[in-house]
Motif scaffolding. Structure first.
Motif, PDB file in Angstrom:
ATOM      1  N   SER A   1     -22.549 -13.009 -16.654  1.00  0.00           N
ATOM      2  CA  SER A   1     -22.288 -12.837 -15.111  1.00  0.00           C
ATOM      3  C   SER A   1     -23.710 -12.277 -14.402  1.00  0.00           C
ATOM      4  CB  SER A   1     -21.051 -12.055 -15.388  1.00  0.00           C
ATOM      5  OG  SER A   1     -19.879 -12.774 -15.760  1.00  0.00           O
ATOM      6  N   ALA A   2     -24.347 -10.973 -15.860  1.00  0.00           N
ATOM      7  CA  ALA A   2     -24.952 -10.568 -14.795  1.00  0.00           C
ATOM      8  C   ALA A   2     -25.676 -11.604 -14.310  1.00  0.00           C
ATOM      9  CB  ALA A   2     -25.575  -9.937 -16.264  1.00  0.00           C
ATOM     10  N   ILE A   3     -26.064 -12.499 -15.202  1.00  0.00           N
ATOM     11  CA  ILE A   3     -27.864 -13.345 -15.019  1.00  0.00           C
ATOM     12  C   ILE A   3     -26.946 -13.848 -13.587  1.00  0.00           C
ATOM     13  CG2 ILE A   3     -28.679 -15.384 -15.649  1.00  0.00           C
ATOM     14  CD1 ILE A   3     -28.994 -14.930 -18.545  1.00  0.00           C
ATOM     15  N   LEU A   4     -26.293 -14.567 -13.553  1.00  0.00           N
ATOM     16  CA  LEU A   4     -25.828 -14.799 -11.672  1.00  0.00           C
ATOM     17  C   LEU A   4     -25.857 -14.382 -10.920  1.00  0.00           C
ATOM     18  CD1 LEU A   4     -23.118 -18.088 -13.541  1.00  0.00           C
ATOM     19  CD2 LEU A   4     -25.482 -18.197 -12.863  1.00  0.00           C
ATOM     20  N   ALA A   5     -25.167 -12.876 -11.539  1.00  0.00           N
ATOM     21  CA  ALA A   5     -25.256 -12.521 -10.334  1.00  0.00           C
ATOM     22  C   ALA A   5     -26.507 -11.634  -9.772  1.00  0.00           C
ATOM     23  CB  ALA A   5     -24.709 -11.109 -10.478  1.00  0.00           C
ATOM     24  N   ILE A   6     -27.795 -11.657 -10.491  1.00  0.00           N
ATOM     25  CA  ILE A   6     -29.054 -11.151 -10.250  1.00  0.00           C
ATOM     26  C   ILE A   6     -29.493 -12.465  -9.821  1.00  0.00           C
ATOM     27  CG2 ILE A   6     -31.439 -10.608 -11.220  1.00  0.00           C
ATOM     28  CD1 ILE A   6     -29.881  -9.114 -13.191  1.00  0.00           C
TER      29      ILE A   6
ATOM     30  N   LEU B   1     -33.755 -19.132 -18.877  1.00  0.00           N
ATOM     31  CA  LEU B   1     -32.353 -18.205 -18.469  1.00  0.00           C
ATOM     32  C   LEU B   1     -31.103 -19.028 -18.671  1.00  0.00           C
ATOM     33  CD1 LEU B   1     -33.010 -16.941 -14.930  1.00  0.00           C
ATOM     34  CD2 LEU B   1     -32.538 -15.314 -17.353  1.00  0.00           C
ATOM     35  N   ALA B   2     -30.547 -19.612 -18.399  1.00  0.00           N
ATOM     36  CA  ALA B   2     -29.684 -20.419 -18.298  1.00  0.00           C
ATOM     37  C   ALA B   2     -29.032 -20.890 -19.955  1.00  0.00           C
ATOM     38  CB  ALA B   2     -29.398 -22.024 -17.440  1.00  0.00           C
ATOM     39  N   LEU B   3     -30.028 -20.800 -20.374  1.00  0.00           N
ATOM     40  CA  LEU B   3     -29.862 -21.429 -22.032  1.00  0.00           C
ATOM     41  C   LEU B   3     -29.580 -20.268 -22.402  1.00  0.00           C
ATOM     42  CD1 LEU B   3     -32.904 -23.762 -22.610  1.00  0.00           C
ATOM     43  CD2 LEU B   3     -30.570 -24.261 -22.377  1.00  0.00           C
ATOM     44  N   PHE B   4     -30.097 -18.927 -22.336  1.00  0.00           N
ATOM     45  CA  PHE B   4     -29.711 -17.828 -22.661  1.00  0.00           C
ATOM     46  C   PHE B   4     -28.579 -16.834 -22.056  1.00  0.00           C
ATOM     47  CE2 PHE B   4     -30.172 -13.301 -22.258  1.00  0.00           C
ATOM     48  CZ  PHE B   4     -30.197 -12.460 -23.550  1.00  0.00           C
ATOM     49  N   ALA B   5     -28.092 -17.609 -21.384  1.00  0.00           N
ATOM     50  CA  ALA B   5     -27.136 -17.232 -20.453  1.00  0.00           C
ATOM     51  C   ALA B   5     -25.696 -17.903 -20.922  1.00  0.00           C
ATOM     52  CB  ALA B   5     -26.529 -17.266 -18.867  1.00  0.00           C
TER      53      ALA B   5
ATOM     54  N   LEU C   1     -33.855 -20.487  -8.495  1.00  0.00           N
ATOM     55  CA  LEU C   1     -32.835 -19.557  -9.269  1.00  0.00           C
ATOM     56  C   LEU C   1     -31.186 -19.719  -9.256  1.00  0.00           C
ATOM     57  CD1 LEU C   1     -34.947 -17.262 -10.497  1.00  0.00           C
ATOM     58  CD2 LEU C   1     -35.012 -18.672 -12.129  1.00  0.00           C
ATOM     59  N   THR C   2     -31.013 -19.651  -8.061  1.00  0.00           N
ATOM     60  CA  THR C   2     -29.266 -19.416  -7.493  1.00  0.00           C
ATOM     61  C   THR C   2     -28.898 -20.722  -8.276  1.00  0.00           C
ATOM     62  OG1 THR C   2     -29.878 -18.074  -5.996  1.00  0.00           O
ATOM     63  CG2 THR C   2     -27.341 -18.959  -5.924  1.00  0.00           C
ATOM     64  N   ILE C   3     -29.254 -21.798  -7.209  1.00  0.00           N
ATOM     65  CA  ILE C   3     -29.029 -22.597  -7.333  1.00  0.00           C
ATOM     66  C   ILE C   3     -28.870 -23.548  -8.008  1.00  0.00           C
ATOM     67  CG2 ILE C   3     -29.134 -25.957  -6.497  1.00  0.00           C
ATOM     68  CD1 ILE C   3     -30.152 -24.286  -3.714  1.00  0.00           C
ATOM     69  N   LEU C   4     -30.350 -23.590  -8.902  1.00  0.00           N
ATOM     70  CA  LEU C   4     -30.876 -24.541 -10.685  1.00  0.00           C
ATOM     71  C   LEU C   4     -30.376 -23.348 -11.719  1.00  0.00           C
ATOM     72  CD1 LEU C   4     -34.712 -24.339 -10.049  1.00  0.00           C
ATOM     73  CD2 LEU C   4     -32.484 -26.314  -9.626  1.00  0.00           C
ATOM     74  N   VAL C   5     -30.151 -22.631 -11.830  1.00  0.00           N
ATOM     75  CA  VAL C   5     -29.431 -21.745 -13.045  1.00  0.00           C
ATOM     76  C   VAL C   5     -27.733 -22.642 -13.541  1.00  0.00           C
ATOM     77  CG1 VAL C   5     -28.553 -19.462 -13.951  1.00  0.00           C
ATOM     78  CG2 VAL C   5     -30.659 -20.385 -13.201  1.00  0.00           C
ATOM     79  N   ARG C   6     -26.996 -22.446 -11.888  1.00  0.00           N
ATOM     80  CA  ARG C   6     -25.868 -22.682 -11.646  1.00  0.00           C
ATOM     81  C   ARG C   6     -25.342 -23.862 -12.077  1.00  0.00           C
ATOM     82  NH1 ARG C   6     -22.146 -18.602  -9.781  1.00  0.00           N
ATOM     83  NH2 ARG C   6     -23.400 -16.955  -8.382  1.00  0.00           N
ATOM     84  N   ALA C   7     -26.373 -25.064 -11.295  1.00  0.00           N
ATOM     85  CA  ALA C   7     -26.315 -25.668 -11.739  1.00  0.00           C
ATOM     86  C   ALA C   7     -26.670 -26.453 -13.284  1.00  0.00           C
ATOM     87  CB  ALA C   7     -27.503 -27.186 -10.863  1.00  0.00           C
ATOM     88  N   LEU C   8     -27.221 -25.749 -14.018  1.00  0.00           N
ATOM     89  CA  LEU C   8     -27.550 -26.524 -15.321  1.00  0.00           C
ATOM     90  C   LEU C   8     -26.525 -25.913 -16.497  1.00  0.00           C
ATOM     91  CD1 LEU C   8     -29.833 -27.598 -17.567  1.00  0.00           C
ATOM     92  CD2 LEU C   8     -30.437 -25.156 -17.516  1.00  0.00           C
ATOM     93  N   LEU C   9     -25.820 -24.251 -16.163  1.00  0.00           N
ATOM     94  CA  LEU C   9     -24.723 -24.069 -16.591  1.00  0.00           C
ATOM     95  C   LEU C   9     -23.304 -25.285 -16.630  1.00  0.00           C
ATOM     96  CD1 LEU C   9     -24.923 -19.991 -15.986  1.00  0.00           C
ATOM     97  CD2 LEU C   9     -24.767 -21.207 -18.345  1.00  0.00           C
ATOM     98  N   GLU C  10     -23.610 -25.243 -15.312  1.00  0.00           N
ATOM     99  CA  GLU C  10     -22.056 -25.875 -15.349  1.00  0.00           C
ATOM    100  C   GLU C  10     -22.132 -27.832 -15.830  1.00  0.00           C
ATOM    101  OE1 GLU C  10     -19.227 -25.647 -13.622  1.00  0.00           O
ATOM    102  OE2 GLU C  10     -19.853 -23.375 -13.644  1.00  0.00           O
ATOM    103  N   GLY C  11     -23.874 -27.918 -16.060  1.00  0.00           N
ATOM    104  CA  GLY C  11     -23.950 -29.372 -16.403  1.00  0.00           C
ATOM    105  C   GLY C  11     -23.901 -29.668 -18.186  1.00  0.00           C
TER     106      GLY C  11
END
Length: 237
Positions: free
Chosen positions: A75-80, A63-67, A116-126
């Motif tokens: 923004s849509a993925i993070l919102a979901i 999900l993070a890689l796709f975003a 997912l809320t925490i993990l997706v954001r963490a990977l994107l920020e990383g």
């Protein structure tokens, strides 16, 4: 299971701390008499937590890689993923029951979605924290997109990802107790029974083990991070 005696006094074959009159918060006899029950609940709690976090990570990475590849959808993925976290467990688990039944799978899927809320954001920020000049240097050396991701970006993003993973794991330890709604809450089953029967020793023991599990898993992840990112030790020192 009802351990407290209705009359308020313990029977001849029950420890005194099972009594409504005594009802101690700390009861050594409870630990001995219900040892197998406590161990089973603890093992179930650990299993649900670990499987849920791993499943959440397996979903969060693509999900993070796709975003990242399609920025307009970030923004849509993070919102979901954030929206899922706002769904009360009292509603989410019953929504899953028609599809997964009253099984551990229901709890695992629900907790993985929450993570997912925490993990997706963490990977994107990383990934954002990786210096652009490092990417350009790797591309200049002939690194393709996949090799760049696996050899450069993910390793450099690992400290931020591990920080998110620690938060997700600790929060999942706490959320696992809600699985008692479908009878698969690990230590949550004991906490629920302790509340319903007003049995303090059961409630306190299960709650304390939850805290200990969270600390132990957090320490394990800290040590794992140090092993996976040896280049960061000098910087921290």
């Amino acid at each position: 299971m009802t351990l407290l005696v209705a009359a308020g006094l313990p029977s001849a074959d029950e420890p005194r701390c099972y009594s409504r009159v005594v009802n101690d918060w700390v009861c050594g006899d409870y630990l001995i008499d219900r040892r197998s029950e406590i161990i089973d609940a603890t093992l179930q709690h650990v299993a649900i937590t670990v499987v849920s976090v791993i499943l959440g990570l397996l979903i969060a990475v693509p999900l993070a890689l796709f975003a990242r590849r399609v920025p307009r959808l970030e923004s849509a993925i993070l919102a979901i993923t954030t929206g899922i976290y706002t769904i009360p467990s009292l509603a989410l688990f019953p929504l899953l029951v028609p599809f997964t039944g009253l099984t551990m799978t229901t709890v695992v899927i629900g907790l993985a979605l929450y993570a997912l809320t925490i993990l997706v954001r963490a990977l994107l920020e990383g990934l954002r924290a990786v210096p652009e000049e490092v990417r350009e240097s790797a591309i200049g050396l002939g690194f393709g997109a996949t090799r760049l991701l696996l050899r450069i970006e993910l390793p450099l993003a690992l400290p931020v990802l591990m920080a998110g993973l620690r938060v997700a794991t600790v929060s999942t330890v706490a959320l696992t107790t809600v699985g008692s709604l479908v009878a698969y809450g690990g230590l949550g089953n004991l906490i629920k029974d302790g509340v319903l029967t007003n049995f303090r020793a059961e409630l306190f023991t299960a709650s304390l083990i939850c805290v200990v599990l969270a600390v132990l898993l957090d320490v394990f992840l800290v040590l794992a991070e140090r092993m996976l990112t040896p280049w960061t030790r000098g910087v921290r020192g």
